[in-house]
Motif scaffolding. Structure first.
Motif, mmCIF file in Angstrom:
data_model
loop_
_atom_site.group_PDB
_atom_site.id
_atom_site.type_symbol
_atom_site.label_atom_id
_atom_site.label_comp_id
_atom_site.label_asym_id
_atom_site.label_seq_id
_atom_site.Cartn_x
_atom_site.Cartn_y
_atom_site.Cartn_z
ATOM 1 N N THR A 44 0.705 -1.366 0.069
ATOM 2 C CA THR A 44 -0.002 0.062 -0.077
ATOM 3 C C THR A 44 0.982 1.189 0.107
ATOM 4 O OG1 THR A 44 -1.877 -1.286 1.202
ATOM 5 C CG2 THR A 44 -1.874 1.243 1.225
ATOM 6 N N VAL A 47 2.109 2.018 -3.658
ATOM 7 C CA VAL A 47 1.264 2.430 -4.487
ATOM 8 C C VAL A 47 0.794 4.108 -4.067
ATOM 9 C CG1 VAL A 47 -1.264 2.311 -5.530
ATOM 10 C CG2 VAL A 47 0.361 0.214 -4.831
ATOM 11 N N ARG A 50 3.051 6.161 -5.573
ATOM 12 C CA ARG A 50 3.157 6.347 -6.759
ATOM 13 C C ARG A 50 1.848 7.257 -7.119
ATOM 14 N NH1 ARG A 50 4.159 1.804 -10.656
ATOM 15 N NH2 ARG A 50 6.314 1.226 -10.230
ATOM 16 N N GLU A 77 11.180 3.886 -4.951
ATOM 17 C CA GLU A 77 9.597 4.238 -5.294
ATOM 18 C C GLU A 77 9.280 5.522 -4.393
ATOM 19 O OE1 GLU A 77 7.505 3.260 -7.390
ATOM 20 O OE2 GLU A 77 8.526 1.524 -7.945
ATOM 21 N N CYS A 250 -3.372 -6.371 -5.775
ATOM 22 C CA CYS A 250 -4.415 -5.753 -6.172
ATOM 23 C C CYS A 250 -5.484 -5.205 -4.953
ATOM 24 C CB CYS A 250 -5.335 -6.546 -7.085
ATOM 25 S SG CYS A 250 -4.997 -6.990 -8.684
ATOM 26 N N ALA A 253 -3.568 -2.109 -3.731
ATOM 27 C CA ALA A 253 -3.596 -1.163 -4.681
ATOM 28 C C ALA A 253 -4.958 -0.384 -4.406
ATOM 29 C CB ALA A 253 -3.496 -1.650 -6.296
ATOM 30 N N THR A 278 -7.168 1.536 -9.690
ATOM 31 C CA THR A 278 -5.728 1.582 -9.201
ATOM 32 C C THR A 278 -5.321 -0.174 -9.558
ATOM 33 O OG1 THR A 278 -6.002 3.486 -7.874
ATOM 34 C CG2 THR A 278 -4.074 1.887 -7.646
ATOM 35 N N GLN A 281 -4.773 -1.163 -12.720
ATOM 36 C CA GLN A 281 -3.311 -0.887 -13.304
ATOM 37 C C GLN A 281 -2.473 -1.847 -12.796
ATOM 38 O OE1 GLN A 281 -2.304 1.599 -15.291
ATOM 39 N NE2 GLN A 281 -3.975 2.984 -15.384
ATOM 40 N N VAL A 282 -2.559 -2.226 -11.651
ATOM 41 C CA VAL A 282 -1.848 -3.476 -11.058
ATOM 42 C C VAL A 282 -1.740 -4.592 -11.631
ATOM 43 C CG1 VAL A 282 -1.133 -4.428 -8.668
ATOM 44 C CG2 VAL A 282 -1.208 -1.980 -8.952
ATOM 45 N N THR A 288 3.011 -5.056 -7.307
ATOM 46 C CA THR A 288 2.419 -3.806 -7.059
ATOM 47 C C THR A 288 3.089 -2.945 -7.669
ATOM 48 O OG1 THR A 288 1.768 -4.818 -4.759
ATOM 49 C CG2 THR A 288 1.575 -2.447 -5.043
ATOM 50 N N ASP A 289 4.387 -2.792 -7.905
ATOM 51 C CA ASP A 289 5.221 -1.812 -8.493
ATOM 52 C C ASP A 289 5.453 -1.828 -9.930
ATOM 53 O OD1 ASP A 289 6.712 -4.124 -8.541
ATOM 54 O OD2 ASP A 289 8.579 -2.956 -8.092
ATOM 55 N N TYR A 293 2.295 3.397 -13.889
ATOM 56 C CA TYR A 293 0.890 4.304 -13.530
ATOM 57 C C TYR A 293 1.208 5.501 -12.435
ATOM 58 C CZ TYR A 293 0.679 1.401 -9.310
ATOM 59 O OH TYR A 293 1.355 0.667 -8.165
#
Length: 305
Positions: A44, A47, A50, A77, A250, A253, A278, A281-282, A288-289, A293
């Motif tokens: 978490t 994301v 991000r 990240e 997911c 995310a 989100t 996208q994942v 997750t990374d 996005y």
């Protein structure tokens, strides 16, 4: 949005294209093997970073090379990792995930240093400048300790959210019960809600959790999307149609997208739409990374419905 992501941090190793485990000592060529930061706090955190939040991670990792790798991936990240203490007596928590062609991923998991994490590992200035505290894996602290942490955050005017890692059953709900009255947003999956409460439907289960003192329950339902329950009622939020590569992360995310949406002033159901975008996208990459996005990309997808 400045977030303290507290709790479970894991290094995932994904192996893409697994249909079966080779017999005996035989080998098999695969498409891809890659590592990514994960866990109900760590995933978490990635994301949220991000999506433009300032994120500080707090938890426990080992002093091993696995921990070195996890810290490096989080820092890459933009997640601040000074709050992750290193435990010489435990290895860093890690998972190996063989990903099937349809995106399913069974797992081998080592709890490792996550099992050694306590409130004493948190700094006194944990909440300084923080707008949101996200606790991933309250079951590792226990409900009483988790409740103390969340209660302290709410008393400081900090929004709180909780994501449980363990499967849902009544005994686990009893174990974390003291944390629930201090939780603004609970972020379980559908199996956890039904297992925690024994309810016949997801809406009834979410209502039972609200009655435990939770402010809002946002439940992920896999390919069905999410259900958001508040005192005003329950709303279904559909998922986005995509070609799934890997469903790992997911849920984390969705949590990040949902919480980021709330920080931007969205109502819970609208924030859940950003969470589903989100997660979409994942799911189109490994871990997750995966991919590139950002907030603009998930907002664009959420607005396309």
């Amino acid at each position: 949005m400045t977030v303290a992501a507290v709790g479970v941090h894991v290094l995932d190793t994904h192996v893409l294209g697994i249909e079966s485990i080779p017999a005996g000592s035989e080998g098999q060529l695969v498409e891809t093997i890659r590592m990514s930061p994960a866990g109900t706090a760590g995933g978490t955190a990635v994301v949220l970073a991000r999506l433009g939040a300032e994120v500080r991670s707090y938890g426990a990792v080992g002093t091993d090379p696995v921990g070195d790798t996890l810290l490096a991936l989080l820092a890459r990240e933009g997640v601040a990792v000074d709050g992750l203490v290193r435990k010489a007596e435990a290895q860093t928590s890690a998972s190996v995930l063989p990903v099937r062609p349809n995106g399913d991923r069974p797992a081998w998991h080592c709890i490792g240093a996550n099992g050694a994490f306590t409130l004493d590992d948190l700094p006194a200035d944990l909440l300084d400048g923080v707008t949101h505290l996200h606790l991933g894996g309250p079951e590792f602290l226990g409900g009483e300790a988790a409740g103390q942490l969340l209660g302290r955050a709410r008393a400081a005017g900090v929004t709180t959210s909780v994501d449980v890692l363990a499967p849902g059953d009544a005994a686990m709900l009893a174990w974390i019960a003291d944390a629930l009255p201090h939780t603004d947003f609970l972020l379980p999956n559908d199996e956890q809600v039904l297992g925690f409460t024994g309810a016949a439907t997801l809406a009834e289960g979410a209502q039972a959790l609200l009655e435990r003192g939770v402010g809002c329950v946002a439940v992920t339902q896999g390919a069905k999307g999410a259900l958001v329950a508040t005192a005003s009622g329950a709303v279904e939020v559909p998922a986005f149609p995509i070609e799934v590569v890997d469903t790992t992360g997911c849920g984390d995310a969705f949590s990040a997208g949902f919480l980021r949406g709330l920080s931007l002033g969205l109502a819970p159901a609208e924030a859940a739409g950003l969470g589903c975008a989100t997660a979409a996208q994942v799911a189109q990459g490994l871990g997750t990374d995966a991919g590139s996005y950002d907030l603009a990309a998930v907002q664009e997808l959420a607005a396309s419905r």
